[in-house]
Design an enzyme around this catalytic site. Structure first.
Site: not given
Ligand code: HSE
Length: 415
Positions: A38, A129, A180, A198, A296
């Site tokens: 989707v 990781i 990306g 994070k 990535g």
């Molecule tokens: N935008 C994030 C980074 C992507 O550059 O770490 C991965 O979480």
């Protein structure tokens, strides 16, 4: 061992979604196949035939044959609605959306409990990781002292390229976007928000404490200026954006995200470009270092793939370390040695916030002060655009106790 056959409903076919499709094509041994994808935009050219795609989320959420929803979309609010509905409908969910998870952690815990459905998100932290499952299964809460690391690939890429190849900040950011790595709103990366989300996930799995994003102080790389970049060049240091969480002597968690100077003999010095690294310190194991690609298509898809694979044998996070009490240390009790860059005319005011000043520098317009400051004072100083901080290090126990008489009881000591 009997494993479950997985029929996947995939939300999103951007960089990671497409990466996952390709990774699944190359792992035929995994009994998992995508049934429906989707996506939001109808008139976008895609690398798969139109039959694969639907624009109606109910085609996944209400399809009884689909037992796994993989959520890889950009919009955190829409992602939360999808994940909530999928868990309510008894479907396992895999997501890489750290912002959504960090902002709704408690609700997501409740949903997992209520509907007894697994929700995995290894890809949300440091992409390739394998850290969440390690923290969840291997490291015991009592024995963990600290976790620190480079957890954002885009900012590490920008810092590396501007330092080593003389690219401008804008050029390096553009490359990170083209490759990306960056979020669609790159301010989430450069402003340190992504690293903070994070860190919140890491703290939940390392120490069992669920925080709100507002409780973790962060500064990104977007305020760094020539004075601190020059300082790094002259001293042979690199600047890295690092997330840190550690337990103090009172057993409370201290956490923040800040740019840091790292020297050549520091393990993080060699971690460049899109690589992320984490150092975990335990009471008995001492220090352990994890390194890998942090963003990535394929590195992120590899973590999604690992979650999919784990779901074949019904793996779920049990949150065994979960503590109801918020054991966060007050920022007045956290001491940092920083370089603070500020307007020249603010020098006296800034100096009054430091417990101790070690170095002062002024040019015609700007100045920097190096010294010891509490996190609370640092936060109150960093509210304007023309002030920026880089962590030098955490003062050791002897240095901290030196200030204890003057500034009351000191709550933490760093070995
Ligand atoms: N935008 C994030 C980074 C992507 O550059 O770490 C991965 O979480």
């Amino acid at each position: 061992m009997n494993t479950k056959k997985l029929k996947i409903g995939l939300f999103g076919f951007g960089c990671v979604g497409h990466g996952l499709y390709e990774v699944l094509q190359q792992t035929p041994g995994l009994d998992a196949e995508i049934k429906t994808i989707v996506v939001k935009q109808k008139n976008k050219s895609r690398r798969l035939a139109p039959e694969w795609f639907s624009y109606d989320k109910s085609e996944i959420l209400n399809d009884a044959e689909i037992n796994l929803v993989v959520e890889l979309i950009d919009d955190p609010d829409a992602a939360f609605e999808i994940v909530k509905q999928a868990l309510c409908n008894g479907k396992a969910v895999v997501s890489a959306n750290k912002k959504m998870i960090a902002e709704h952690f408690e609700e997501l815990l409740e949903l997992q409990k209520q509907f007894q459905t697994p929700f995995l998100y290894e890809a949300a932290v440091c992409a390739s990781i394998p850290i969440i499952r390690n923290l969840e299964e291997y490291y015991d809460n009592d024995l963990l002292r600290s976790i620190e690391g480079i957890v954002n690939g885009s900012t590490n890429y920008i810092l590396s390229k501007t330092a080593s190849e003389n690219l401008s900040y804008q050029q390096a950011l553009q490359q990170a976007q083209e490759l990306g790595y960056a979020e669609s709103n790159p301010r989430l990366d450069t402003g340190g928000f992504d690293a903070k989300f994070k860190l919140l996930l890491l703290i939940a799995h390392a120490f069992g404490i669920v925080l709100q994003p507002e409780q973790i102080f962060h500064q990104g790389i977007n305020k760094l200026g020539e004075l601190e970049l020059n300082y790094a060049r002259e001293k042979g240091l690199k600047i890295k954006l690092k997330a840190r969480a550690f337990k103090n002597e009172a057993g409370k968690v201290c956490a923040f995200v800040l740019p840091e100077f790292v020297s050549k003999n520091d393990k993080f010095y060699q971690v460049d470009e899109v690589y992320n690294a984490l150092q975990i310190e335990g009471c008995f194991a001492d220090k352990q270092f994890f390194v890998g690609r942090g963003a990535g298509a394929y590195p992120t898809a590899s973590a999604v793939l690992s979650d999919i694979s784990a779901l074949r044998y019904n793996y779920r996070y049990e949150y065994k370390k979960r503590q109801e009490d918020n054991e966060m240390e007050a920022s007045e009790n956290i001491f940092l040695r920083v370089l603070l860059r500020h307007p020249r005319e603010a020098s006296d005011e800034v100096r009054s916030k430091f417990l101790d000043t070690e170095e002062l520098y002024k040019n015609k317009e700007q100045a920097y002060t190096i010294g010891i400051i509490t996190l609370a004072e640092l936060q109150s100083t960093l509210t304007t655009e023309d002030v920026s901080a880089v962590l030098m290090d955490l003062p050791n126990s002897a240095e901290v106790s030196q200030y204890s008489e003057k500034f009351g009881e000191i709550a933490w000591l760093q070995e």
